[in-house]
Design a protein around this motif. Structure first.
Motif, PDB file in Angstrom:
ATOM      1  N   PRO A  27       0.831  -1.212   0.000  1.00  0.00           N
ATOM      2  CA  PRO A  27       0.000   0.000   0.000  1.00  0.00           C
ATOM      3  C   PRO A  27       0.864   1.259   0.000  1.00  0.00           C
ATOM      4  O   PRO A  27       1.916   1.306   0.645  1.00  0.00           O
ATOM      5  N   ILE A  28       0.443   2.270  -0.719  1.00  0.00           N
ATOM      6  CA  ILE A  28       1.112   3.573  -0.701  1.00  0.00           C
ATOM      7  C   ILE A  28       0.045   4.636  -0.496  1.00  0.00           C
ATOM      8  O   ILE A  28      -0.962   4.677  -1.205  1.00  0.00           O
ATOM      9  N   ALA A  29       0.239   5.453   0.522  1.00  0.00           N
ATOM     10  CA  ALA A  29      -0.746   6.479   0.866  1.00  0.00           C
ATOM     11  C   ALA A  29      -0.530   7.719   0.012  1.00  0.00           C
ATOM     12  O   ALA A  29       0.544   8.333   0.060  1.00  0.00           O
ATOM     13  N   LEU A  30      -1.537   8.077  -0.760  1.00  0.00           N
ATOM     14  CA  LEU A  30      -1.502   9.275  -1.596  1.00  0.00           C
ATOM     15  C   LEU A  30      -2.817  10.027  -1.425  1.00  0.00           C
ATOM     16  O   LEU A  30      -3.870   9.409  -1.278  1.00  0.00           O
ATOM     17  N   PRO A  31      -2.764  11.360  -1.452  1.00  0.00           N
ATOM     18  CA  PRO A  31      -4.002  12.136  -1.280  1.00  0.00           C
ATOM     19  C   PRO A  31      -4.977  11.908  -2.423  1.00  0.00           C
ATOM     20  O   PRO A  31      -4.596  11.883  -3.591  1.00  0.00           O
ATOM     21  N   GLY A 112      -6.773   5.326   4.882  1.00  0.00           N
ATOM     22  CA  GLY A 112      -6.157   4.026   5.101  1.00  0.00           C
ATOM     23  C   GLY A 112      -6.792   2.898   4.318  1.00  0.00           C
ATOM     24  O   GLY A 112      -6.518   1.721   4.583  1.00  0.00           O
ATOM     25  N   ARG A 113      -7.610   3.237   3.336  1.00  0.00           N
ATOM     26  CA  ARG A 113      -8.335   2.231   2.561  1.00  0.00           C
ATOM     27  C   ARG A 113      -8.087   2.424   1.067  1.00  0.00           C
ATOM     28  O   ARG A 113      -7.754   3.512   0.623  1.00  0.00           O
ATOM     29  N   SER A 114      -8.304   1.359   0.328  1.00  0.00           N
ATOM     30  CA  SER A 114      -8.204   1.410  -1.122  1.00  0.00           C
ATOM     31  C   SER A 114      -9.585   1.196  -1.732  1.00  0.00           C
ATOM     32  O   SER A 114     -10.512   0.716  -1.069  1.00  0.00           O
ATOM     33  N   VAL A 115      -9.729   1.547  -3.001  1.00  0.00           N
ATOM     34  CA  VAL A 115     -10.992   1.363  -3.709  1.00  0.00           C
ATOM     35  C   VAL A 115     -11.032  -0.037  -4.305  1.00  0.00           C
ATOM     36  O   VAL A 115     -10.087  -0.480  -4.966  1.00  0.00           O
ATOM     37  N   VAL A 116     -12.128  -0.730  -4.068  1.00  0.00           N
ATOM     38  CA  VAL A 116     -12.358  -2.036  -4.668  1.00  0.00           C
ATOM     39  C   VAL A 116     -13.640  -1.940  -5.491  1.00  0.00           C
ATOM     40  O   VAL A 116     -14.580  -1.241  -5.116  1.00  0.00           O
ATOM     41  N   GLY A 117     -13.654  -2.605  -6.634  1.00  0.00           N
ATOM     42  CA  GLY A 117     -14.838  -2.554  -7.483  1.00  0.00           C
ATOM     43  C   GLY A 117     -16.056  -3.117  -6.786  1.00  0.00           C
ATOM     44  O   GLY A 117     -16.002  -4.183  -6.169  1.00  0.00           O
ATOM     45  N   SER A 118     -17.159  -2.381  -6.852  1.00  0.00           N
ATOM     46  CA  SER A 118     -18.368  -2.769  -6.122  1.00  0.00           C
ATOM     47  C   SER A 118     -18.989  -4.024  -6.703  1.00  0.00           C
ATOM     48  O   SER A 118     -18.957  -4.269  -7.907  1.00  0.00           O
ATOM     49  N   ASN A 119     -19.556  -4.830  -5.814  1.00  0.00           N
ATOM     50  CA  ASN A 119     -20.263  -6.049  -6.175  1.00  0.00           C
ATOM     51  C   ASN A 119     -21.506  -6.114  -5.311  1.00  0.00           C
ATOM     52  O   ASN A 119     -21.435  -6.480  -4.137  1.00  0.00           O
ATOM     53  N   PRO A 120     -22.666  -5.675  -5.843  1.00  0.00           N
ATOM     54  CA  PRO A 120     -23.874  -5.580  -5.027  1.00  0.00           C
ATOM     55  C   PRO A 120     -24.163  -6.865  -4.256  1.00  0.00           C
ATOM     56  O   PRO A 120     -24.121  -7.964  -4.811  1.00  0.00           O
ATOM     57  N   GLY A 121     -24.423  -6.706  -2.966  1.00  0.00           N
ATOM     58  CA  GLY A 121     -24.749  -7.840  -2.123  1.00  0.00           C
ATOM     59  C   GLY A 121     -23.556  -8.545  -1.519  1.00  0.00           C
ATOM     60  O   GLY A 121     -23.715  -9.464  -0.718  1.00  0.00           O
ATOM     61  N   VAL A 122     -22.351  -8.134  -1.900  1.00  0.00           N
ATOM     62  CA  VAL A 122     -21.138  -8.758  -1.378  1.00  0.00           C
ATOM     63  C   VAL A 122     -20.343  -7.718  -0.588  1.00  0.00           C
ATOM     64  O   VAL A 122     -20.036  -6.643  -1.107  1.00  0.00           O
ATOM     65  N   ALA A 123     -20.021  -8.043   0.651  1.00  0.00           N
ATOM     66  CA  ALA A 123     -19.265  -7.114   1.489  1.00  0.00           C
ATOM     67  C   ALA A 123     -17.846  -6.976   0.949  1.00  0.00           C
ATOM     68  O   ALA A 123     -17.216  -7.977   0.577  1.00  0.00           O
ATOM     69  N   PRO A 124     -17.319  -5.745   0.871  1.00  0.00           N
ATOM     70  CA  PRO A 124     -15.951  -5.573   0.367  1.00  0.00           C
ATOM     71  C   PRO A 124     -14.929  -6.110   1.364  1.00  0.00           C
ATOM     72  O   PRO A 124     -15.217  -6.231   2.555  1.00  0.00           O
ATOM     73  N   PRO A 125     -13.717  -6.428   0.897  1.00  0.00           N
ATOM     74  CA  PRO A 125     -12.669  -6.893   1.807  1.00  0.00           C
ATOM     75  C   PRO A 125     -12.332  -5.818   2.844  1.00  0.00           C
ATOM     76  O   PRO A 125     -12.656  -4.636   2.682  1.00  0.00           O
ATOM     77  N   ILE A 321      -2.928   2.029  -4.223  1.00  0.00           N
ATOM     78  CA  ILE A 321      -3.114   3.344  -3.592  1.00  0.00           C
ATOM     79  C   ILE A 321      -4.152   3.258  -2.494  1.00  0.00           C
ATOM     80  O   ILE A 321      -5.230   2.704  -2.677  1.00  0.00           O
ATOM     81  N   VAL A 322      -3.808   3.829  -1.339  1.00  0.00           N
ATOM     82  CA  VAL A 322      -4.748   3.981  -0.236  1.00  0.00           C
ATOM     83  C   VAL A 322      -4.764   5.457   0.139  1.00  0.00           C
ATOM     84  O   VAL A 322      -3.832   6.209  -0.156  1.00  0.00           O
ATOM     85  N   GLY A 323      -5.826   5.891   0.808  1.00  0.00           N
ATOM     86  CA  GLY A 323      -5.895   7.254   1.283  1.00  0.00           C
ATOM     87  C   GLY A 323      -5.046   7.441   2.527  1.00  0.00           C
ATOM     88  O   GLY A 323      -4.826   6.485   3.294  1.00  0.00           O
ATOM     89  N   PRO A 324      -4.527   8.659   2.754  1.00  0.00           N
ATOM     90  CA  PRO A 324      -3.780   8.925   3.990  1.00  0.00           C
ATOM     91  C   PRO A 324      -4.627   8.571   5.210  1.00  0.00           C
ATOM     92  O   PRO A 324      -5.867   8.757   5.217  1.00  0.00           O
ATOM     93  N   ALA A 325      -3.986   8.089   6.263  1.00  0.00           N
ATOM     94  CA  ALA A 325      -4.704   7.571   7.421  1.00  0.00           C
ATOM     95  C   ALA A 325      -5.428   8.651   8.212  1.00  0.00           C
ATOM     96  O   ALA A 325      -6.451   8.387   8.839  1.00  0.00           O
ATOM     97  N   GLY A 326      -4.936   9.873   8.206  1.00  0.00           N
ATOM     98  CA  GLY A 326      -5.578  10.877   9.039  1.00  0.00           C
ATOM     99  C   GLY A 326      -5.580  12.238   8.430  1.00  0.00           C
ATOM    100  O   GLY A 326      -5.049  12.444   7.374  1.00  0.00           O
TER     101      GLY A 326
END
Length: 326
Positions: A27-31, A112-125, A321-326
């Motif tokens: 993971p790399i934190a980028l704005p 602190g999270r990354s974007v995952v492609g949505s899958n209706p009815g399935v909880a993301p990791p 890519i993940v968002g900055p933690a704070g």
């Protein structure tokens, strides 16, 4: 959508193989920022791609200052009757899918999270946020010779429609007649049904991982279309680009994200192997300051280089890519 049962897909690294320690994407934190103003997404016909309201943009070099009146996707609550004129249009696009009770609504929280492609009815990791990944279907040159939108660029979108000029990265198949520029750009890199029907990247339940680096020690270098599986975080490899010849990232309150132009320091995923005009690969290359003065003025040598004659592009190979933690 589920993939067609007859689609042939590339091999997936990590499935059925011993998993070396640390073999998950780094993971790399980028704005990142969500566009609260701009062109409203419409699903009317094929159209030409534009950067739209509620798209997520990654951008570096702002030292905490949001470009183009954008908002950090930090889970904050907004109220549609506040004085901020963008709140009502933004709410009508994302509604309450990320939380809040009307008339309030929450922005997606990418800290602190990354974007995952949505899958209706399935909880993301864990440590991901589910939303659509969209791909531009054709290229749109920028004005006055600066960077535009290129066919094969991939962006996260917090809305539920598929806007004109974009397609969902859901692994569906298409023909050369439907999307000729995409067919020419990556062919069967993401899979194929027949010689004339190939697939889009399947980012449903997947993150984007920077191509161009080994997935794990001793394994081959990943390329566009390589799939990573077998672990808690699965993904599809794409190249990452950074804009060096675009609009300067204006921080004025009245500014909006350019509709069909890149902006300096913008980072975007891309399904091609040749960088479009105005963009560079995020591969850690050393760049001459005299050649890329505008980009250097924005990011300096925080990613490497001596800061006197050269500086480095960020290296996103093998990274998510993940968002900055704070």
């Amino acid at each position: 959508m589920e993939p067609h049962p007859d689609i042939v897909t590339p091999a997936t690294l990590g499935v059925g193989d011993p998993r070396p320690v640390g073999s998950q994407p780094i993971p790399i934190a980028l704005p990142s920022y969500i566009a609260p103003t701009g062109e409203y997404p419409s699903a009317d016909g094929p159209g030409t791609p534009m950067f739209l309201l509620a798209m997520i943009h990654t951008a570096i070099g702002q030292a905490g200052q949001a470009p183009f009146n954008a908002l950090p996707p930090d889970g904050r609550l907004l109220t549609v009757d506040q004085a901020h004129m963008a709140d009502a249009p933004l709410y009508s696009v994302i509604m309450n899918q990320f939380g809040g009770e009307p008339p309030s609504f929450a922005l997606p929280d990418l800290r602190g999270r990354s974007v995952v492609g949505s899958n209706p009815g399935v909880a993301p990791p864990a440590n991901t946020v589910a939303m659509q990944w969209l791909m531009a279907t054709q290229s749109v040159p920028g004005f006055d010779g600066i960077a535009g939108i290129a066919a094969g660029m991939v962006v996260p979108f917090a809305g539920s429609v598929v806007p004109s000029g974009w397609v969902a990265c859901d692994g569906s198949f298409f023909t050369q007649a439907q999307y000729p520029q995409l067919f020419a750009l990556f062919g069967n890199a993401f899979g194929w049904l027949t010689t004339t029907e190939v697939t889009l990247p399947r980012l449903t339940d997947n993150v984007v991982i920077g191509a161009g680096a080994p997935y794990a020690p001793g394994w081959p270098v990943t390329t566009v279309g390589t799939m990573i599986g077998g672990g808690p975080l699965q993904g599809v490899c794409l190249n990452y680009l950074i804009c060096f010849n675009g609009v300067w990232p204006n921080a004025a309150p009245s500014a909006s994200v350019p509709v069909q132009q890149g902006f300096i320091g913008q980072i975007i995923a891309y399904a091609g192997n040749d960088a479009p005009p105005g963009w560079l690969f995020c591969d850690g290359s050393l760049l001459a300051i005299e050649t890329y003065m505008t980009l250097f003025a924005l990011i300096g040598n925080i990613y490497g280089g001596d800061g006197e004659t050269n500086f480095a592009a960020p290296d996103l190979r093998g990274k998510v890519i993940v968002g900055p933690a704070g």
